[in-house]
Design a protein around this motif. Structure first.
Motif, PDB file in Angstrom:
ATOM      1  N   LEU A 101       0.821  -1.204   0.000  1.00  0.00           N
ATOM      2  CA  LEU A 101       0.000   0.000   0.000  1.00  0.00           C
ATOM      3  C   LEU A 101       0.857   1.256   0.000  1.00  0.00           C
ATOM      4  O   LEU A 101       0.367   2.349  -0.299  1.00  0.00           O
ATOM      5  N   VAL A 102       2.159   1.106   0.312  1.00  0.00           N
ATOM      6  CA  VAL A 102       3.113   2.223   0.284  1.00  0.00           C
ATOM      7  C   VAL A 102       3.847   2.237  -1.050  1.00  0.00           C
ATOM      8  O   VAL A 102       3.964   3.271  -1.714  1.00  0.00           O
ATOM      9  N   PRO A 106      -2.490   2.706  -2.985  1.00  0.00           N
ATOM     10  CA  PRO A 106      -2.644   4.127  -3.336  1.00  0.00           C
ATOM     11  C   PRO A 106      -1.426   4.988  -2.991  1.00  0.00           C
ATOM     12  O   PRO A 106      -1.538   6.201  -2.955  1.00  0.00           O
ATOM     13  N   GLY A 107      -0.262   4.380  -2.718  1.00  0.00           N
ATOM     14  CA  GLY A 107       0.964   5.140  -2.461  1.00  0.00           C
ATOM     15  C   GLY A 107       0.917   5.945  -1.173  1.00  0.00           C
ATOM     16  O   GLY A 107       1.195   7.141  -1.154  1.00  0.00           O
ATOM     17  N   ILE A 108       0.603   5.304  -0.061  1.00  0.00           N
ATOM     18  CA  ILE A 108       0.455   6.000   1.223  1.00  0.00           C
ATOM     19  C   ILE A 108       1.835   6.401   1.754  1.00  0.00           C
ATOM     20  O   ILE A 108       2.714   5.568   1.948  1.00  0.00           O
ATOM     21  N   ARG A 109       2.036   7.711   2.014  1.00  0.00           N
ATOM     22  CA  ARG A 109       3.283   8.202   2.617  1.00  0.00           C
ATOM     23  C   ARG A 109       3.048   8.725   4.033  1.00  0.00           C
ATOM     24  O   ARG A 109       3.989   8.838   4.817  1.00  0.00           O
ATOM     25  N   PHE A 110       1.784   9.060   4.344  1.00  0.00           N
ATOM     26  CA  PHE A 110       1.466   9.549   5.689  1.00  0.00           C
ATOM     27  C   PHE A 110       0.211   8.818   6.180  1.00  0.00           C
ATOM     28  O   PHE A 110      -0.719   8.572   5.429  1.00  0.00           O
ATOM     29  N   TYR A 111       0.225   8.477   7.483  1.00  0.00           N
ATOM     30  CA  TYR A 111      -0.932   7.796   8.084  1.00  0.00           C
ATOM     31  C   TYR A 111      -1.116   8.297   9.513  1.00  0.00           C
ATOM     32  O   TYR A 111      -0.148   8.456  10.266  1.00  0.00           O
ATOM     33  N   LEU A 129      -6.601   8.832   8.653  1.00  0.00           N
ATOM     34  CA  LEU A 129      -6.235   9.882   7.703  1.00  0.00           C
ATOM     35  C   LEU A 129      -5.035   9.383   6.903  1.00  0.00           C
ATOM     36  O   LEU A 129      -4.102   8.806   7.480  1.00  0.00           O
ATOM     37  N   MET A 130      -5.002   9.606   5.582  1.00  0.00           N
ATOM     38  CA  MET A 130      -3.883   9.169   4.755  1.00  0.00           C
ATOM     39  C   MET A 130      -3.568  10.233   3.706  1.00  0.00           C
ATOM     40  O   MET A 130      -4.472  10.930   3.235  1.00  0.00           O
TER      41      MET A 130
END
Length: 702
Positions: A101-102, A106-111, A129-130
């Motif tokens: 997922l990183v 969806p290319g998550i960089r912040f969670y 929140l992402m």
């Protein structure tokens, strides 16, 4: 591999008890997502619930997926603690740097995720929140996210309360069925057995659930009357699962202890309010004793007196059991009456409001009047079913009042006219000469009797016609006659018609249906009104049912004349309406506004207490059954407030109308009661009467 919480089984049990997984989107959860995304300026926000193997989104912004495998999701880490989990840059965190997922969509960089804590230690999901860019997340941001998560938890607890209420209702119904002397077996839509009461378990000697139709015979050891293994799909319960109704079927049971039983029972489909089949039910009894008694009578000998005494004792025990079953059925009917009266309140109330609309055309007005008349008839029948035990004991109270004969006849005939026309039958109404325009009597009870006779005439007539005639009797009373050209009734069977649960033979029940109860109730009501009921009939020609009742003539009261339009005659009052059902809120507000009153609405007992404590009201109309705090508890709390607030008159407005329930309202501190469905005039009169009182007067019933 993400570790599991130490209380994982408890957590999953709490999640599943909510019955929320897989439900449709809901506006308040979506609103929380949108608020979170806007407040923190992130492209992705979700309300996520974590099941054993998967994550499911109850609400989402910025994502198209419905969920994800648990082994991949950040939320599996979040639920390990009560604290907000923040990952400011996922590529620098060894737990997530290689997560698909990183590295992929969806290319998550912040969670950032706040756990949804249903109760201490039980975390069932997260508010997440992402972002696709790294970002900072201050302590103040964490607090705001935690506050938003508490809003989600509050909504989840509403699911918890609703699920608990549904379980309690199911348990209560199961307890009532468990008391019945007759055996009861219930299945789901696929035929899997879900309920077996104690009587059914005793008859079979075994009680097994989750048994499919193909294994009924094998599991319960069922045989035909002549001793062959019963084909499972020909059993009454299996046929009911397939949509068929089977009455008075007989089969044999070989119990595990070696004893053998002859059973007799009826099976039919269970359908929802929308008509969809949701299961099937079988009611049965042990008929072995009756079979044995017949054999004993054939072998009558010198010990006849002793055997008769034994049989008498058995019948007395059966009578006692039947009376206990009737009491349990009455409790069940009282519960069902509340569930029927509540929607009737909206139907009749809104029909009255529709008829007040001067723009309503003649055809639509006629249709609305028919709806109101039919709804009123249904309400009368519901009330009679609820009071059936009182009918049996002769404790039904009549409500005599002036009424017009001709409108009664026309309205009653109009209710069955559509059914008659669908069968191609003529339906005529005749009012004899020299009859009074208005008489005094119980209009609703008389209409119930006539409606039962007319419905029977339509049901049992294939061709020809039906007539309702009102004439003068030789003894100064009135004859109400219902004539038909139906199947007719043999003279030898006519005495059975007015017995409870009786029809002239089994073929009548199979072809035409019915319970055989309507004529028995009609006979009791006619006798209560001081009248008689009888019939003449010839098979193949038709039947005439005649009711004779003495109804004193009276001049037409002003109430029969159209009320002139004008301003409300009631003193304007400030009323607090406490009601949790939106339809009833709107109906009550509309009717009270027509009376010139100002209305505030509270949706729960807690809101009612706050409203009374804040402002001054002339009257409180209090519903009884509400989520959370019920109406009686709220009344007691209001009485404890002290000062002027504690003295406000409180009137119960509810579909619970049993005498003991009304005594409970008095004990809780209420002054009066008005039942649902309510009549507009009764409601406005109640407001006018009690708005000028203090809170110390006894309960009255409108």
């Amino acid at each position: 591999m993400v570790p599991l919480p130490p209380n994982e089984l408890e957590r999953l049990e709490a999640l599943h008890a909510l019955r929320i997984l897989g439900t449709e989107p809901e506006a308040h959860y979506d609103a929380v997502c949108r608020t979170a995304a806007a407040l923190f300026a992130v492209p992705i926000a979700t309300v996520a619930l974590l099941d054993a193997d998967d994550l499911w989104f109850k609400a989402k912004c910025g994502l198209s997926a419905a969920g994800a495998p648990r082994r991949l999701v950040f939320c599996a880490h979040t639920i390990l603690s009560d604290e907000v989990l923040v990952v400011e840059d996922t590529r620098t965190d060894p737990r997530f740097a290689d997560n698909p997922l990183v590295t992929g969509e969806p290319g998550i960089r912040f969670y950032a995720g706040a756990p949804l804590i249903l109760r201490p230690g039980v975390r069932i999901g997260t508010l997440c929140l992402m972002d696709r860019q790294p970002r900072r997340f201050a302590q103040a941001d964490r607090e705001r996210l935690r506050d938003l998560s508490s809003v989600v938890v509050a909504h989840l607890r509403l699911y918890e309360v609703q699920a608990e209420r549904e379980r309690a209702t199911a348990d209560r119904h199961a307890a009532i069925l468990g008391q019945l002397a007759e055996g009861v077996i219930v299945t789901d839509a696929e035929g899997g057995i879900t309920f077996v009461n104690e009587a059914a378990a005793a008859i079979h000697g075994v009680a097994r659930l989750d048994v499919e139709p193909e294994r009924y015979s094998e599991t319960y050891h069922l045989f035909t009357e002549d001793g062959r293994p019963h084909p499972p799909l020909e059993l009454p319960l299996a046929r009911a699962v397939a949509g068929e109704r089977v009455a008075d079927a007989r089969w044999r049971i070989h119990r595990p202890d070696g004893s053998r039983v002859l059973a007799i029972g009826t099976a039919q489909p269970l359908r929802s309010g929308e008509g969809r089949q949701v299961g099937a039910v079988l009611t049965l009894r042990d008929d072995t004793a009756r079979e044995s008694a017949e054999r004993e009578l054939r072998d009558l000998n010198a010990t006849l007196a002793e055997r008769v005494a034994e049989r008498t004792a058995e019948l007395e025990a059966a009578r006692i059991q039947a009376e206990a079953a009737n009491r349990a059925k009455s409790e069940f009917l009282a519960s069902m009456s509340h569930e029927i009266r509540t929607p009737l309140n909206g139907m009749l109330g809104y029909t009255d409001l529709l008829l007040d609309d001067p723009a309503l055309g003649p055809a639509a007005r006629l249709h609305a009047e028919r709806v109101r008349s039919a709804g009123s008839a249904l309400l009368t029948i519901v009330n009679d079913i609820l009071d059936f035990s009182q009918v049996e004991a002769g404790r039904i109270a009549l409500a005599p009042a002036p009424f017009a004969l001709a409108p009664l006849a026309e309205e009653t005939a109009a209710i069955v006219r559509t059914g008659a026309e669908q069968k191609g039958l003529d339906l005529a109404v005749a009012i004899g000469p020299g009859l009074p325009a208005c008489v005094v009597g119980d209009r609703n009870r008389l209409r119930q009797v006539l409606l039962n006779l007319l419905n029977n005439a339509v049901k049992f007539t294939r061709r020809g016609g039906i007539a309702l005639a009102i004439t003068a009797s030789e003894r100064g009373g009135l004859y109400f006659e219902v004539r038909d050209t139906g199947i007719g009734i043999p003279a030898a069977k006519q005495h059975l018609l007015f017995e409870r649960f009786s029809q002239i033979d089994g073929t009548i029940r199979r072809e035409f249906g019915g319970t055989g109860l309507g004529l028995a109730i009609s006979k009791r009501l006619v006798e209560l009104m001081g009248g008689t009921i009888g019939l003449t009939s010839e098979p193949g020609v038709g039947s005439t049912f005649r009711v004779e009742i003495a109804l004193p003539a009276v001049a037409a009261p002003a109430a029969f004349e159209a009320a002139p339009a004008g301003p409300p005659r009631h003193r304007p009052c400030r009323v607090l309406l406490v009601e949790d059902v939106f339809v009833n809120q709107e109906l009550g507000r509309a009717v009270l506004a027509l009376g010139g009153h100002t209305v505030d609405v509270a949706s729960s007992g807690a809101e009612a207490i706050e409203a009374v404590a804040r402002g001054r009201y002339d009257l409180v109309l209090m519903d009884i059954q509400m989520p959370g705090m019920d109406g009686m508890t709220a009344t007691r709390r209001i009485r404890d407030l002290g000062g002027a607030a504690a003295a406000v008159p409180i009137v119960a407005m509810t579909a619970n109308v049993l005498p003991q329930q009304m005594r409970d309202y008095l004990a809780a501190g209420m002054q009066a009661h008005i039942g649902k469905p309510f009549k507009r005039e009764a409601l406005l009169a109640t407001v006018e009467r009690w708005a000028s009182h203090d809170g110390a007067s006894p309960v009255q019933h409108a």
